[in-house]
Design an enzyme around this catalytic site. Sequence first.
Site, short mmCIF file in Angstrom:
data_model
loop_
_atom_site.label_atom_id
_atom_site.label_comp_id
_atom_site.label_asym_id
_atom_site.label_seq_id
_atom_site.Cartn_x
_atom_site.Cartn_y
_atom_site.Cartn_z
CG ASP A 139 -7.57 22.10 4.38
OD1 ASP A 139 -7.51 22.17 5.62
OD2 ASP A 139 -8.21 22.90 3.67
CE LYS A 140 -6.92 12.29 2.14
NZ LYS A 140 -8.05 11.34 2.22
#
Length: 308
Positions: A139-140
């Site tokens: 994820d970011k």
Amino acid sequence: MEYCEWTVNPSFEGERLDKYIVQMNDEWSRARVQEWIRAQLASVNGQARKGNHRLKAGDIVSLKVPPAVEPEIHPEPIPLDIRYEDQDVLVVNKPRGMVIHPGAGNYSGTLVHALLAHCRGELSGIGGVARPGIVHRIDKDTSGLLMVAKNDLAHQSLAEQLKDHTIERMYSAFVHGVIPHDHGTVDAPIGRDKKNRQRMAVIHQNSKPAVTHFSVRERFRSATLVECRLETGRTHQIRVHMKYIGHPLIGDPVYGPQKNPYAIEGQALHAQVLGFTHPRTGKRIVLEAEWPEDMEKLYRTLKSKSFV
């Protein structure tokens, strides 16, 4: 053009056509599906319908999916923290906040833009123009180790290892609450949250198997440091599973408490260990990346027990 067809299950009786189609594929956004419906690419029992059409059990829903138009992506000289590289594989320590590949709202500054500049075309083409070399994702706002394939041979090998669960992936995470037992396994399927398409959830319809093993490393006054090892790799898997057992990740803006009392932006989750068998040499490679500074600071805060 891809053709899809589904028979409506009784559990979807009364569901809107657009919402139903979105739930049939995790990769389709509701906005995109509504565009296809307006273009009369979707039908119910052979007749084109609007997105708000209510379905009945036994209806036959058909959809013609137009081919995706790949965006043009230009290399960007973004610094990378490379932990391993040879002619086949590259492993990067991704910082928190960096998006893996271009998408809605992220048309520059991604890992892919940086890889294109660094590798100068030496990336696997299996992921397409938008995801060259990308074998798996984090994820970011999750930091840590990510492997990249520099050619199709490496990509196929690494993807097969992921499928066979022979890739070692260990994450460090700080979670809310004190977990009483030292070890545990969360075996719960994950799919799109029916109430919010931007979130994932433990559900038993239109979901995929998901297994996370965790071990407690240290307990604090109101938090726990755990190591999580992935057996599967679903979207937001650790974040969803820890919330499911009542211990959401500290700082998680989606699955955690609305108010975050700790000085960390994004979930306290770090892909710390990555192990794989080299596609060409067969040698086992295991890499480890230290915590980012914000997680070190969080650890010191929790350790001091001075936080109220």
